[in-house]
Design an enzyme around this catalytic site. Structure first.
Site, PDB file in Angstrom:
ATOM      1  N   HIS A 131       0.816  -1.230   0.000  1.00 13.33           N
ATOM      2  CA  HIS A 131       0.000   0.000   0.000  1.00 13.33           C
ATOM      3  C   HIS A 131       0.848   1.280   0.000  1.00 13.33           C
ATOM      4  O   HIS A 131       2.029   1.239   0.275  1.00 13.33           O
ATOM      5  CB  HIS A 131      -1.047  -0.008   1.121  1.00 13.33           C
ATOM      6  CG  HIS A 131      -0.520  -0.004   2.514  1.00 13.33           C
ATOM      7  ND1 HIS A 131      -1.316   0.248   3.605  1.00 13.33           N
ATOM      8  CD2 HIS A 131       0.719  -0.231   3.018  1.00 13.33           C
ATOM      9  CE1 HIS A 131      -0.592   0.177   4.694  1.00 13.33           C
ATOM     10  NE2 HIS A 131       0.628  -0.114   4.372  1.00 13.33           N
ATOM     11  N   GLU A 132       0.212   2.361  -0.346  1.00 17.18           N
ATOM     12  CA  GLU A 132       0.881   3.669  -0.496  1.00 17.18           C
ATOM     13  C   GLU A 132       2.023   3.608  -1.504  1.00 17.18           C
ATOM     14  O   GLU A 132       3.062   4.237  -1.311  1.00 17.18           O
ATOM     15  CB  GLU A 132       1.410   4.182   0.861  1.00 17.18           C
ATOM     16  CG  GLU A 132       0.416   4.194   1.994  1.00 17.18           C
ATOM     17  CD  GLU A 132      -0.846   4.977   1.690  1.00 17.18           C
ATOM     18  OE1 GLU A 132      -0.821   5.812   0.782  1.00 17.18           O
ATOM     19  OE2 GLU A 132      -1.865   4.717   2.354  1.00 17.18           O
TER      20      GLU A 132
END
Lengths: 603, 603
Positions: free
Chosen positions: A447-448
């Site tokens: 994620h990110e």
């Protein structure tokens, strides 16, 4: 002793290494002192230990459920988050104008790391809320700050970031959510769906403000046509009535870990909750039209550093758990002990177990140090005395962000795996928390911005920017550390300094060669290997920094064990880890095109 | 195309590389032909696909439960195992005297790999049963074979291996289960508890035969006093009545993965089911008194190779799933494509995704090859024409076993992680099977001897045995491969041969230096690194072998893509993986004692 984080280590990093006390001479932090910093850290440790950690297992076992369109979470989550907000921690790093403590970010992040270690699932709600508030403080209008940030500061409103859609994750320019301006032009109606929305819906707060990337029809294609909108779950209707906005949960994602954080597919404007008889989620433009990516990166960059810190926090608590286990678990005997009737020794006595513990220590403590270093750079970028110093801090932050995100995500995941390995079969069962920590930590390389995205960001953008200036700045800081190490007249420091110096020189050489390759496909073919190599050099430098401080302060006889541990972890990193950089850089330098020329049909 | 294993690859390995058809000239395999081998492989693929794979997700979600002392499993498990037994697969590798097919082990294991890939949880039951039967065939009396093995061959009885106890895992010499001889001396009563017993209890078969390590009072301490006992769940009472033996389930372990395999803590002789009014589980001695470790290692060695193969099978199916995903998922554009309105490309077009797929391919296909190579050595050790050849095969098998167990467990776990990474956020959800495969695969570095135990086995026992003869044999085989590669007159083969030659020479050099260090603590301090380095050299050799066959058979135009894929995976391994061995061997050679000298208090 806390099983979340080592407070001794945090003090070492903040006071002995980063010298955050010196920040109190600056206006923004002038009301602070070591005492106030310590008080905040103690508060964080206490709330994390008493309110967050106890339901970590339960949140993992009872993942969020959608019951009659309502997201159901364990009942412990809400009071834990209330305790967090009541302690003023949402605004710990924010300015006094919104009631904030104006803490230096290094102290704020050190405190927040306790929550990430205790229960990353519950900690994600304030993480996202703080990020959303900071974005709005930077890009929102005064009215927007009043409307959205003020209730966030008291924990009454939570925030989310809505970028991805089912068909557009890494390629955010391909999102298709539309924002149609109202005839008067002051509001927009949004239509589309957003995937992977952490904290996307729940009953934990009175309201949720979604920060949504969307395209206003008629704008340019790709990322250049993306704008940012604040879309609350509840809007103010006529006479101040709470009106449900046209945002609804389509479904929840069932994840391997991080289960305490509800993660949803949201529909905007599907007509489930019409407003004034019409479908469309009501939103306000934040910042400039088509300026959405820039604004969102404000939140994204902060989130990337916090994701890295979260991986480090999980690696730290897993390390402390496996250390405690290794100290208490008798198994086997010293090598050469042939008398099977002698008592077994605790496994911490075995070299291979110590190798696994040292690796975990080097990964976790190194990653925490890197995270706090980056947080410190945020303060420098904001409050350093000269523009030159502020600009340098910004450049360093730019180039270190992909590393601060990816290195802990990769190596503290490996550390969590080693924590399981130290436990043997027990570590593979759900009776021991390291099992959950491993599953939680597997999210962080995704994620990110995945590992691959961070690699492109580093080699494709951050290294070449301003003629390579950020990398020069970073190398200059490393050379300064090397010079200080060379000035210490013991053989160990000389050897470490020499090893790092050689790798820094190689990194420079290889970088120049790769960037000179011309063809972007060739340049970026091994960006992931370059990212990993650079990360390892950065961590070796970090460890040399820590070892220098430890060597200097070793005299304090009362905890010389602590400093000896730092020196051993540094030696471990230089003996076991840094040499891995050699073949990585050789590969990058060779401009190997095995992956580029590979054809789909050959798989 | 199967999503479990590539049949094309298995054919390549068995027929083009290992030439298992040539085994049909030997008496044991004389009734076989490529047609019979293929028929068995097709049967395995069919049953694995139709009966095992469909309930893999369900077995993961509905883990074994203990309800009123009965282990409850999903109802699909029993008929799947019945189909396995009905197809004669329990005895696929066994002799005709027990109704076996007398298949070469390489073919048997290739077939079994389908089951491991389809549903490792369900496949563990026959895995253990086959291992137990083979042990009894080697060490049991004729009566014991008749009593225990015969019902195993038809799937009516299952087997287990009971080594560990709660306080004795890696240190098996510390077990405390006692076996007390009956006054007549023909039977024993066992008392104690056994931990981590896979298949420890269930209703899948009419009976379960536990092969239990225990100590007969008065014997020598440690491993030398351990004997092996067959302890059935049901014994024959007076008049042939089925009488419940004094073995009971104390509890089930709740694991991260591998959940389809019930894993229990068993109590032997706790008096829950007395026999003739007395507590004590009735068991029979198998093999010689105090000869338990030797006998159990018969089963353990087979299990270690199968664990490695299981890791490889999980890596293979995860690879195939992520490849299919990468081919179907559009995301992003070619580098340099600045027009955001062009359609997105499937992610298999991106170099970094191809890197992750090539790594998976190199790990998984290399590991399958190594597993089948070892299986082939078992056949050689048993049926080669000369004693010399049989002895050489035995030595190679001894030295390769710790590698065949640990290398796939480490690298195919990493491969499974890359399979998740290719899927992005989707791979982290339980909607995609790679999530489960990753959790399943995390067990493999732990059970049947942890990584650390394999490392000690390799460097502490297998390398020094017979004056290092096994390593010489292995190096000789590698040199033969190198010579064949040098004889191929293209630049690529020459370069690969040269790279491997240099690493083989380094491995020999470093091994001599380490073994000469004298102090066992120094020798073994970095045994785990030595294991990893040796494993990588073995896999580079394996890949060079495969590339030579691919190069030779490339002419078959109809599937030149397949061969090109093999060559690319080999190039990948030599460019990205083999160079990692350099720093590992340098570390081992340095006799670094960072881990040995580390003190508990410094952590």
């Amino acid at each position: 002793m806390s099983m979340l984080l080592s407070r001794r280590d945090l003090s070492f990093l903040l006071y002995e290494w980063l010298d955050v006390e010196s920040l109190t001479k600056r206006e923004r932090f002038s009301l602070h002192s070591r005492e106030t910093f310590d008080a905040v850290l103690s508060t964080c440790e206490r709330i994390a230990t008493e309110r967050f950690a106890p339901h970590a297992k339960k949140s993992d076992e009872e993942e969020p459920k959608l019951v009659d369109d309502v997201v159901v979470l364990p009942r412990e989550v809400k009071p834990a988050l209330a305790a967090f907000a009541e302690a003023g921690l949402v605004t710990a790093g924010m300015g006094a104008e919104v009631g904030g403590m104006q803490l230096p970010m290094a102290v704020e992040k050190a405190g927040f790391a306790y929550f990430l270690a205790a229960n990353v699932g519950t900690a994600s709600y304030p993480l996202l809320t703080i990020g959303a508030a900071n974005l709005l403080l930077a890009y929102g209008s005064e009215e927007q700050i009043e409307r959205y940030v003020t209730p966030m500061t008291t924990g009454h409103t939570f925030g989310t970031m809505c970028l991805s859609e089912e068909h557009a994750g890494s390629s955010v320019g391909d999102i298709s959510t539309r924002a149609v301006p109202s005839p008067s032009g002051d509001r927009y109606r949004l239509f589309g769906s957003k995937m992977w929305i952490s904290g996307g819906d729940h009953e934990l707060s009175e309201n949720i403000v979604h920060l949504v990337l969307a395209k206003v029809p008629g704008g340019p294609p790709g990322t250049k046509g993306i704008s940012l909108f604040a879309v609350p779950k509840w809007i103010e209707g006529a006479g101040g009535a709470r009106v449900r906005n046209d945002v609804s949960v389509v479904g929840l994602n069932h994840k391997m870990g991080y289960r305490g954080t509800v993660n949803a597919l949201l529909a905007f404007g599907d007509g489930k909750h019409t407003i004034d008889g019409e479908a469309g989620a009501v939103g306000e433009l934040v910042g400039e039209l088509h300026g959405g990516m820039k604004a969102m990166f404000h939140m994204m960059n902060e989130a990337r550093i916090t994701v890295g810190l979260g991986a480090a926090a999980l690696g730290s608590t897993a390390f402390l758990h496996s250390l405690a286990y290794a100290r208490s678990r008798p198994q086997g005997r010293k090598l050469g002990e042939r008398d099977a009737t002698t008592p077994q020794v605790p496994i911490v006595a075995h070299a291979d177990v110590k190798r696994m513990l040292l690796a975990q220590k080097a990964y976790a403590e190194g990653a925490i140090a890197l995270g706090l270093y980056c947080a410190n750079l945020v303060d420098e970028a904001r409050t350093a005395d000269t523009e030159e110093a502020r600009d340098e801090a910004k450049r360093l932050l730019e180039i270190l962000t992909p590393i601060a995100k990816s290195w802990p995500s990769q190596h503290c995941l490996e550390g969590t795996s080693l924590a399981i390995q130290v436990h043997g079969g027990y570590g593979y069962t759900r009776d021991y928390p390291v099992e959950r920590m491993y599953r939680d930590n597997r999210l962080n390389p995704i994620h990110e911005g995945t590992h691959g995205i961070q690699a492109m960001d580093l080699l494709g953008r951050k290294v070449p920017m301003q003629g390579g200036r950020a990398l020069f700045d970073l190398a200059a800081r490393m050379r300064a550390t090397i010079a200080r190490a060379l000035a210490v007249r013991d053989e160990g420091s000389q050897r470490l300094a020499g090893a790092l110096e050689a790798m820094v020189a190689r990194l420079g050489e290889v970088t120049a060669k790769v960037l000179g390759a011309g063809d972007p496909e060739k340049i970026l073919a091994n960006a992931a290997v370059y990212l990993e190599a650079t990360g390892h050099v950065v961590l070796a430098w970090t460890w040399l920094e820590l070892a220098l401080v430890a060597g200097k302060n070793m005299g304090r006889a009362e905890d010389s064990d602590f400093y000896r541990g730092k020196l051993a972890a540094c030696r471990y990193f230089f003996a076991y880890e840094l040499p891995k950089v050699g073949p990585m850089l050789a590969l990058v330098e060779s401009l190997d095109t095995t992956t580029v020329t590979m054809k789909d049909a050959w798989f």
